[in-house]
Design a protein around this motif. Structure first.
Motif, PDB file in Angstrom:
ATOM      1  N   UNK A  35      13.498  -1.315 -42.221  1.00 26.71           N
ATOM      2  CA  UNK A  35      13.101  -1.049 -43.605  1.00 26.71           C
ATOM      3  C   UNK A  35      11.592  -0.915 -43.719  1.00 26.71           C
ATOM      4  N   UNK A  36      10.885  -1.871 -43.094  1.00 32.31           N
ATOM      5  CA  UNK A  36       9.413  -1.833 -43.147  1.00 32.31           C
ATOM      6  C   UNK A  36       8.895  -0.525 -42.555  1.00 32.31           C
ATOM      7  N   UNK A  37       9.420  -0.174 -41.385  1.00 29.68           N
ATOM      8  CA  UNK A  37       8.904   1.006 -40.689  1.00 29.68           C
ATOM      9  C   UNK A  37       9.126   2.282 -41.483  1.00 29.68           C
ATOM     10  N   UNK A  38      10.203   2.334 -42.232  1.00 33.86           N
ATOM     11  CA  UNK A  38      10.539   3.576 -42.936  1.00 33.86           C
ATOM     12  C   UNK A  38      10.073   3.582 -44.397  1.00 33.86           C
ATOM     13  N   UNK A  39       9.775   2.416 -44.954  1.00 40.60           N
ATOM     14  CA  UNK A  39       9.369   2.361 -46.361  1.00 40.60           C
ATOM     15  C   UNK A  39       7.853   2.246 -46.546  1.00 40.60           C
ATOM     16  N   UNK A  40       7.139   1.840 -45.511  1.00 35.52           N
ATOM     17  CA  UNK A  40       5.703   1.620 -45.660  1.00 35.52           C
ATOM     18  C   UNK A  40       4.949   2.946 -45.672  1.00 35.52           C
ATOM     19  N   UNK A  41       3.957   3.061 -46.530  1.00 41.42           N
ATOM     20  CA  UNK A  41       3.154   4.287 -46.548  1.00 41.42           C
ATOM     21  C   UNK A  41       2.238   4.361 -45.348  1.00 41.42           C
ATOM     22  N   UNK A  42       1.808   5.544 -45.016  1.00 37.20           N
ATOM     23  CA  UNK A  42       0.837   5.685 -43.934  1.00 37.20           C
ATOM     24  C   UNK A  42      -0.522   5.150 -44.396  1.00 37.20           C
ATOM     25  N   UNK A  43      -1.285   4.624 -43.450  1.00 39.50           N
ATOM     26  CA  UNK A  43      -2.634   4.167 -43.755  1.00 39.50           C
ATOM     27  C   UNK A  43      -3.624   5.093 -43.056  1.00 39.50           C
ATOM     28  N   UNK A  44      -4.764   5.278 -43.704  1.00 39.41           N
ATOM     29  CA  UNK A  44      -5.790   6.157 -43.151  1.00 39.41           C
ATOM     30  C   UNK A  44      -6.815   5.338 -42.389  1.00 39.41           C
ATOM     31  N   UNK A  45      -7.366   5.942 -41.357  1.00 41.15           N
ATOM     32  CA  UNK A  45      -8.366   5.239 -40.561  1.00 41.15           C
ATOM     33  C   UNK A  45      -9.774   5.545 -41.064  1.00 41.15           C
TER      34      UNK A  45
END
Length: 537
Positions: A127-137
């Motif tokens: 769930x975490x892997x598929x629901x979390x938004x991408x983060x920018x570096x």
């Protein structure tokens, strides 16, 4: 989204206690890849995962096996994460399912129960892997300069090493450090080298009054005998970890763990004695009376080398896995500004909330305080946590057995649950397997909605593990959580739910025995209660 799940046997420890194929049964229905490997850190396995990412389109990864604590400290795990990020997976979608410390080692002799629990934890990680938004570096070139706090033998040796390698060094002392260094009777030549070096400065009578930043770029305001000045350095070296004053001032702005005496605590006293939870802040070990000179030299070399390894990189990448603002919802009420203990929240010229990512720690206090839901933590999203509670409630439990959910603060409860595996091994008996762990970044992140949801979906009790007073990574996240939970107790009673089913446990990261005892205590309490069980919220 294409999910890849890689279950590590961890040298046979995991599959000795868990039916690994059965544990993967649920996730196989949704994952593009779901496989069992001997060791997820094996170079051949790493190459295979990279291939799945590059050629198979996998863009979210669950590493099922070792604890998240292991992955946050292990050099091999750091290497693995960088390889997966380089292959194309966003770091916010590389997720750990802790099957070793919190399942296999925690529940020996209950293969069916451990397998059910493992499957539930894998589902939550998915769930975490598929629901979390991408983060920018945010990429930066680290500054080759170091702030040393305190004049000690180790400080002077480390300063010499850094100066010889071309670094700039600022040595700040609460007293007259320059005079202390000049009067040194041991290592006089080292002291003379440091004091006379063109790239070294002393600041006497120093106090830290403000600071922000991260590895490679810290901005620090120092008040001293000569007035106030702002310095910019790439790293910080705590040469006086036993100075509670230095440590307290640092903790107001940066992440530094403390022990029961208020001294700076290393990330791991055995494997990482120089590092702290902030990758740009190093600490020499606390000295004891009679410490041999050779040990001081070794400690200084270790801490200097740890900093050089970090600051010699061409580029350091920081990911904005902190608080985010939905501007469409934000009404500019400034509740977050008043709530944030680190000055990370401000209102811009349009009256909208703004986050300073250099100050934000992602503790989540602003999220739970926002009256309109305009805030969220990208590494611990609200929707994910709600779904995680629901998912864990679906783990099968034998008739007549209670189920309990434990919200584990990442700073204390989660490592304590890992440490519990050692106590379980000593006594040869696990704790109730129907205890379901859910990691949160801080007690301050715990929204009372998660507690209510847990009772709504059928948990018999809720335990919240938070840091002891004075030890919270985020200063007062634990106390803020206490206030919310205590208010919630009245709501529970009004719904005919006995508030004894909601328990707060203060704990330290190493207290594995206390963790087990607390879990067993709540099950005993449940058995003695007669009202409120299963009542609808």
């Amino acid at each position: 989204m294409a999910l890849g799940v890689y279950l590590s046997r961890c040298g046979g420890l995991v599959d000795a206690a868990i039916d690994v194929d059965e544990a993967l049964a649920n996730v196989r229905e949704v994952a593009a890849v779901a496989c069992v490997v001997d060791d997820v850190f094996d170079p051949i396995v790493v190459a295979a995962i990279e291939s799945d990412i590059r050629e198979g389109g996998v863009d979210a990864v669950v590493l099922a096996g070792n604890s998240a604590e292991h992955l946050s400290k292990s050099l091999s795990a750091g290497h693995l994460t960088r390889r997966l990020v380089s292959a194309g997976v966003n770091p916010n979608r590389i997720v750990v399912a802790n099957l070793l410390e919190q399942v296999a080692l925690a529940h020996p002799g209950d293969r069916i129960g451990a397998t059910r629990k493992a499957a539930g934890i894998i589902d939550v990680a998915a769930l975490f892997a598929t629901m979390s938004p991408e983060v920018e570096s945010i990429d930066l070139e680290p500054k080759r300069s170091v702030l040393v706090l305190g004049v000690t033998t180790e400080a002077m040796i480390a300063a010499q090493r850094l100066l010889q390698l071309g670094y700039e060094v600022v040595i700040a002392d609460r007293g007259n450090g320059s005079a202390t260094a000049a009067s040194a009777t041991v290592l006089k030549s080292t002291s003379a080298f440091v004091r006379g070096h063109a790239r070294c400065k002393f600041i006497d009578g120093a106090r830290l009054v403000d600071g922000d930043g991260w590895l490679g770029d810290y901005h620090i305001q120092i008040q001293s005998n000569e007035g106030s000045r702002r310095i910019v350095v790439g790293g910080i070296l705590i040469a006086r970890p036993d100075s509670a004053e230095w440590v307290a001032e640092l903790r107001e702005h940066f992440r530094v763990d403390v022990d029961d005496d208020g001294f700076a605590r290393p990330l791991d006293p055995h494997n990482h004695p120089a590092e702290t939870i902030d990758p740009g802040i190093m600490v020499v070990p606390v000295r004891v009376d009679g410490t041999a000179h050779r040990d001081k030299v070794a400690a200084a070399d270790s801490v200097a080398m740890a900093l050089v390894l970090r600051l010699s990189q061409t580029t350091v990448s920081h990911y904005g896995d902190t608080s985010a603002v939905d501007e469409a919802l934000c009404g500019g009420c400034a509740t977050c500004v008043r709530t944030c203990a680190f000055g990370a929240c401000t209102l811009d010229e349009n009256g909208r909330s703004h986050v300073d990512v250099r100050r934000c720690r992602g503790c989540g206090k602003c999220v739970v305080s926002c009256p309109v839901g305009a805030r969220d933590i990208v590494s611990s999203p609200h929707d994910y946590l709600i779904e995680a509670v629901r998912s864990l409630s679906r783990v099968p439990v034998d008739v007549g057995h209670a189920r309990v959910i434990g919200f584990l603060c990442g700073g204390c409860g989660y490592p304590a649950a890992d440490a519990a595996s050692e106590f379980v091994a000593q006594r040869g008996q696990g704790y109730p397997v129907t205890f379901m762990p859910l990691r949160i970044p801080c007690g301050g992140r715990l929204d009372t909605l998660y507690v209510l949801e847990a009772f709504k979906v059928g948990f018999d009790a809720v335990c919240v593990y938070r840091c002891r007073q004075g030890h919270c990574h985020n200063l007062i996240g634990n106390l803020d959580m206490d206030r919310r939970i205590n208010l919630l107790r009245a709501v529970l009673r009004s719904r005919n739910i006995d508030d004894a089913r909601l328990r707060i446990v203060d704990i330290s990261p190493t207290e594995g025995e206390r963790f087990v005892e607390s879990v067993e205590e709540i099950y005993v309490s449940i058995a003695s209660l007669t009202n409120g069980k299963g009542a609808a919220v």
